[in-house]
Design an enzyme around this catalytic site. Sequence first.
Site, short mmCIF file in Angstrom:
data_model
loop_
_atom_site.label_atom_id
_atom_site.label_comp_id
_atom_site.label_asym_id
_atom_site.label_seq_id
_atom_site.Cartn_x
_atom_site.Cartn_y
_atom_site.Cartn_z
N GLU A 292 0.74 -1.15 0.03
CA GLU A 292 0.10 0.07 0.06
C GLU A 292 0.69 1.11 -0.33
O GLU A 292 1.72 1.51 0.95
CB GLU A 292 -0.72 0.02 1.19
CG GLU A 292 -1.87 1.08 1.25
CD GLU A 292 -2.94 0.98 0.02
OE1 GLU A 292 -3.89 1.79 -0.07
OE2 GLU A 292 -3.14 -0.35 -0.45
N GLU A 323 -0.54 9.80 -5.91
CA GLU A 323 0.67 8.56 -6.05
C GLU A 323 0.81 8.03 -7.36
O GLU A 323 2.21 7.74 -7.66
CB GLU A 323 0.16 7.59 -5.11
CG GLU A 323 0.27 8.06 -3.52
CD GLU A 323 -0.81 7.64 -2.79
OE1 GLU A 323 -1.26 8.14 -1.77
OE2 GLU A 323 -1.40 6.35 -2.84
N ASP A 477 -7.03 2.97 2.63
CA ASP A 477 -6.81 1.62 3.29
C ASP A 477 -7.94 0.74 3.09
O ASP A 477 -7.89 -0.48 3.13
CB ASP A 477 -6.47 1.96 4.79
CG ASP A 477 -5.17 3.05 4.80
OD1 ASP A 477 -4.15 2.65 3.94
OD2 ASP A 477 -5.24 4.09 5.61
#
Length: 495
Positions: A292, A323, A477
Site C-alpha cells: 500500500e 501517488e 486503506d
Amino acid sequence: MWRKASVAALLALAVGYLYHGGPELPEQLLQYISLPGFQSSQQSQRHVERVISDAWDSLITLPVRQWSRVAVGVNACVDVVLSGVGLLQALAVDPGSGLDHEVLHSKEDLKEAFIHYMERGAAAERFFSDKVAFQRIARAAAEYPNAKLYVGGNAALIGQKLATYPDLMVLLCGPVGPKLHEMLDEQIVVPPGSLQETDEYHLILEYKAGEQWGSTRAPQANRFIFSHDVSNGEMSSLETFVTSLEEFQPDLVVLSGLHMMEGQGRQMWEERLKEAVAAISDIRKDIPIHLELASMTDKDYMNSIMQEQFMPIVSSIGLNEQELLFLSQAGGGPHAHLSTWKGVPDVGQVSDILLWILERHGRSDPSSEADLTRVHFHTLAYHVLATVDGYWGNQASAVMAGARVASSQACGVQAVDVSKVELKAPLHFHSSHSEPRESLSLDPAAPVAVWRRGNVTFHLTPVLVCKLPLRTVGLGDAISAEGLVYSELTSQQHV
C-alpha cells in the site's frame, strides 16, 4: 407547456442514452419517467445512483477461495483528527499563500503546505522534523474542541478493516503503544515484539468541500497529515513482522509504511530500504504481498522503491491519483509532463500509466521475474483494478466492493445511502489517451466497465461520492482492504 414536455422528453432520452441502447429500459425507470410528478434531473440522478447501489449489492460476491490468515505491517499510530483551519487559527497562524514543503520544519511550513493542498482539494502526508515544536502543536491539537482519537497508520487501518470479517484472522505488526492497543479490534493479534511503552501520534487536519480560509477555498473535502514519528519513519517493526510470519503462517501479507522513511534523509533510507528488501525477500514465495503506497515527494526515493527495491517483489499495489502521477513522473512514464490532475483524472491517462507500471515493473511479459500482477487504483470519482491475465480472479466484485465501502464509510453509515451521495464519474470515456483507443461506457445497472490492453485487463467502477463526508482518513486503506478480501489468487502466481 411545450417546454415542460420537451424537458421531460430530453431527460427520458438522456437516461435512455445512459443505458446505451438497451432494447428496453428497466421497468422501474420507465415507471419513474412516466410519473406525472417527474420534475427534476436531480430526482433522475438520484434514481441512477440507486440503480448503481442496488447493482453493487446484487453483483458483489465473495470469491470461492478466501483468505483465512492475513499479516499486516508495519506502520501503526494514534490519529488525532480535527479541523485543519481550526488548529492553525488556534496556533495564531494567519492565512496566506500556499507552498509545498517536502519536510516541515516550523508551523509556518505547516501553514503553507496545508494551504497548498487545501486549495487543490488533495491529500498529503509530511514529516515534521522539530520534535519539540511538534509536541507543542500535538498538545494544542489534543486540547482542541471536538478533536477525536482513532486507530491510525495504514497497516493498523487495513488490519481493522480486515478484522470486520469474523472468519479472517489478522496479525498486526507495528509500533503499538497502550492507547492504540486498547483501540484495536480484539480479533487482531499483536506480537509481543511490536508492543511499546508510548504511542506514536499523527495529526490529521481535515477540511470540508467549499471551506474557506483567507483567500483559499477547498474544491473538495480532504485531509493533510503530519507527524514526528521516528518508529514508523525507520520501519523499526519490519524485522519483527517478518520473523512473526513463520509462526502465524499467513496466506496473504499486506505491507505499508514505506512513505514514512522518506523524511529520514537519503543516507538512512538507502540503507534501510536494502535491509527491508532483504527482510521481505525472506517471505515464502508462495505468499502474495500487497504493497500500500502513500504520499511521497522524493523522486529518487520513489525510483528506488520502483526499480531495484520493492516493486519487483510484491504481487499487488494500491495507490491513489497523486501517488499514481508521482510514480509516473519519477520514472519517466506516460503523462509525466502533467504537474497535477485537472479535476477528475482522465480514465485514458490513468489506464496508460497503469499499463506502463505492469509492463515496466510487473509481469505482463511472461518471461519477467517480477511478481507484480495487480494494481488497485482509487480516486474520488472512480476506481480501476488492472491485472495481468491469469493471476487474479473475482476482480469485478473486488473493484465494486472497494467503491461501495468508500461510499458508505465516508458518510459514516453501514450501507450506501443514496440521499447522501452523488455520481461524479464519467459515464463515457476512452481506454487510452492516445490512438488506438476504445470508446467505453458505464451501464449503471451493471456498473463495471471492462477492457483489455495486451494481456492486462482493466475493471472500472464509479464511486458514489459522499456529499458531506464525516471522515476522509483511512478511506484508501479501507478500499484496498475490501478489494483484497474480494480478490482471489489463481494457481499461476509465484510459479
